[in-house]
Design a protein around this motif. Structure first.
Motif, PDB file in Angstrom:
ATOM      1  N   TYR A   1       0.836  -1.201   0.000  1.00 43.05           N
ATOM      2  CA  TYR A   1       0.000   0.000   0.000  1.00 43.05           C
ATOM      3  C   TYR A   1       0.873   1.254   0.000  1.00 43.05           C
ATOM      4  CZ  TYR A   1      -3.766   3.187   1.370  1.00 43.05           C
ATOM      5  OH  TYR A   1      -4.676   4.229   1.420  1.00 43.05           O
ATOM      6  N   PHE A   2       1.953   1.182   0.771  1.00 44.42           N
ATOM      7  CA  PHE A   2       2.879   2.329   0.825  1.00 44.42           C
ATOM      8  C   PHE A   2       3.473   2.609  -0.559  1.00 44.42           C
ATOM      9  CE2 PHE A   2       7.163   4.015   1.205  1.00 44.42           C
ATOM     10  CZ  PHE A   2       6.960   5.144   1.984  1.00 44.42           C
ATOM     11  N   GLN A   3       3.897   1.530  -1.254  1.00 47.97           N
ATOM     12  CA  GLN A   3       4.487   1.709  -2.581  1.00 47.97           C
ATOM     13  C   GLN A   3       3.461   2.274  -3.564  1.00 47.97           C
ATOM     14  OE1 GLN A   3       7.608   1.363  -3.653  1.00 47.97           O
ATOM     15  NE2 GLN A   3       8.325   0.856  -1.584  1.00 47.97           N
ATOM     16  N   ALA A   4       2.230   1.817  -3.450  1.00 42.96           N
ATOM     17  CA  ALA A   4       1.183   2.309  -4.352  1.00 42.96           C
ATOM     18  C   ALA A   4       0.943   3.795  -4.133  1.00 42.96           C
ATOM     19  CB  ALA A   4      -0.103   1.519  -4.140  1.00 42.96           C
ATOM     20  N   ILE A   5       0.845   4.206  -2.852  1.00 45.13           N
ATOM     21  CA  ILE A   5       0.640   5.625  -2.560  1.00 45.13           C
ATOM     22  C   ILE A   5       1.868   6.445  -2.951  1.00 45.13           C
ATOM     23  CG2 ILE A   5       0.263   7.278  -0.700  1.00 45.13           C
ATOM     24  CD1 ILE A   5      -2.220   5.714  -1.471  1.00 45.13           C
ATOM     25  N   PHE A   6       3.057   5.887  -2.662  1.00 44.74           N
ATOM     26  CA  PHE A   6       4.309   6.619  -2.942  1.00 44.74           C
ATOM     27  C   PHE A   6       4.454   6.901  -4.436  1.00 44.74           C
ATOM     28  CE2 PHE A   6       8.829   6.509  -4.053  1.00 44.74           C
ATOM     29  CZ  PHE A   6       9.299   7.570  -3.293  1.00 44.74           C
ATOM     30  N   HIS A   7       4.206   5.908  -5.253  1.00 45.77           N
ATOM     31  CA  HIS A   7       4.383   6.084  -6.701  1.00 45.77           C
ATOM     32  C   HIS A   7       3.252   6.888  -7.332  1.00 45.77           C
ATOM     33  CE1 HIS A   7       7.961   3.618  -7.171  1.00 45.77           C
ATOM     34  NE2 HIS A   7       7.410   2.685  -6.389  1.00 45.77           N
ATOM     35  N   SER A   8       2.202   7.116  -6.570  1.00 49.09           N
ATOM     36  CA  SER A   8       1.118   7.947  -7.108  1.00 49.09           C
ATOM     37  C   SER A   8       1.369   9.430  -6.878  1.00 49.09           C
ATOM     38  CB  SER A   8      -0.218   7.538  -6.467  1.00 49.09           C
ATOM     39  OG  SER A   8      -0.231   7.871  -5.081  1.00 49.09           O
ATOM     40  N   LEU A   9       2.355   9.761  -6.059  1.00 48.89           N
ATOM     41  CA  LEU A   9       2.666  11.166  -5.790  1.00 48.89           C
ATOM     42  C   LEU A   9       3.246  11.821  -7.043  1.00 48.89           C
ATOM     43  CD1 LEU A   9       4.279  10.818  -2.229  1.00 48.89           C
ATOM     44  CD2 LEU A   9       1.921  11.485  -2.803  1.00 48.89           C
ATOM     45  N   GLN A  10       2.810  13.042  -7.327  1.00 48.65           N
ATOM     46  CA  GLN A  10       3.239  13.732  -8.543  1.00 48.65           C
ATOM     47  C   GLN A  10       4.737  14.032  -8.531  1.00 48.65           C
ATOM     48  OE1 GLN A  10       1.305  14.244 -11.226  1.00 48.65           O
ATOM     49  NE2 GLN A  10       3.215  14.922 -12.227  1.00 48.65           N
ATOM     50  N   ARG A  11       5.246  14.431  -7.374  1.00 46.14           N
ATOM     51  CA  ARG A  11       6.679  14.748  -7.303  1.00 46.14           C
ATOM     52  C   ARG A  11       7.536  13.508  -7.557  1.00 46.14           C
ATOM     53  NH1 ARG A  11       7.352  16.925  -1.307  1.00 46.14           N
ATOM     54  NH2 ARG A  11       5.335  17.832  -1.858  1.00 46.14           N
TER      55      ARG A  11
END
Length: 215
Positions: A29-39
């Protein structure tokens, strides 16, 4: 409520407390949220662009490798040739100095004096040889004495001719040396094309034509 996390990552403001706790507990879940960040997406895009640019530069460098090797070999060959030419230049400069040295007034005067001594010795040797042969000349008698006397006279005439010519050359050279030593500009005659006969006189040849006056 504003927190340091939401201040740094406002993209997470829509997540509830439970979602944030799950974010810390679930790596997927962390990786999914992390890679969804625009920056993060921007960083990945920049990384991909840099990688592509590096790959292009590497291909270009490989394409230039052989021409650069060839250019390096040509440069080395040109450098070696330049060093060889420099060495040859130094040799030619040395030869040039030696050639010029042979035509300085001091050197020419020295050669002239040596030729005077040599010519004097040659004429004296000619006279000594003739004197030593005098007892061997046939004496006058009644039987064929006239022809022997005539032959002896021819030998005397030949000696006188050769001796006069030898002494003439000697005195010419001695006169030139005397004038030169007195400071007269004899070197002009050595270099002037109209007086190249004087150069032959100085270097010790037997030909001694009279120099013509400068035009």
């Amino acid at each position: 409520m504003s927190t340091p996390l939401l201040t740094d990552f406002p993209e997470l403001s829509h997540l509830s407390r439970e979602d944030l706790e799950e974010l810390l507990e679930d790596p997927t879940y962390f990786q999914a949220i992390f890679h969804s960040l625009q920056r993060v997406k921007d960083l990945y895009n920049q990384q991909a662009e840099l990688g592509s640019a590096n790959e292009s530069i590497a291909k270009n460098n490989l394409a230039l490798q052989q021409p650069l090797y060839k250019l390096r070999e040509e440069t080395q060959a040109a450098f070696d040739e330049a060093k060889a030419l420099e060495k040859r230049w130094l040799e030619l400069e040395k030869e040039q100095r030696e050639v010029y040295q042979r035509f300085t007034p001091q050197f020419l005067l020295m050669r002239l004096k040596h030729s005077i001594t040599a010519q004097d010795d040659a004429s004296e040797a000619l006279a000594s040889s003739f004197v030593q042969q005098l007892p061997d000349l046939p004496s006058l008698d009644r039987d064929g004495g006239g022809s022997k006397q005539a032959r002896g006279g021819q030998e005397v005439d030949q000696f006188i001719k050769e001796f006069k010519e030898a002494r003439k050359i000697y005195h010419k050279r001695a006169l030139w040396a005397e004038k030169w030593s007195q400071g007269q500009d004899m070197f002009y005659y050595c270099l002037c094309p109209q007086h190249n006969s004087i150069l032959r006189l100085l270097v010790g040849t037997s030909a001694d034509p009279q120099p013509t006056s400068p035009s």
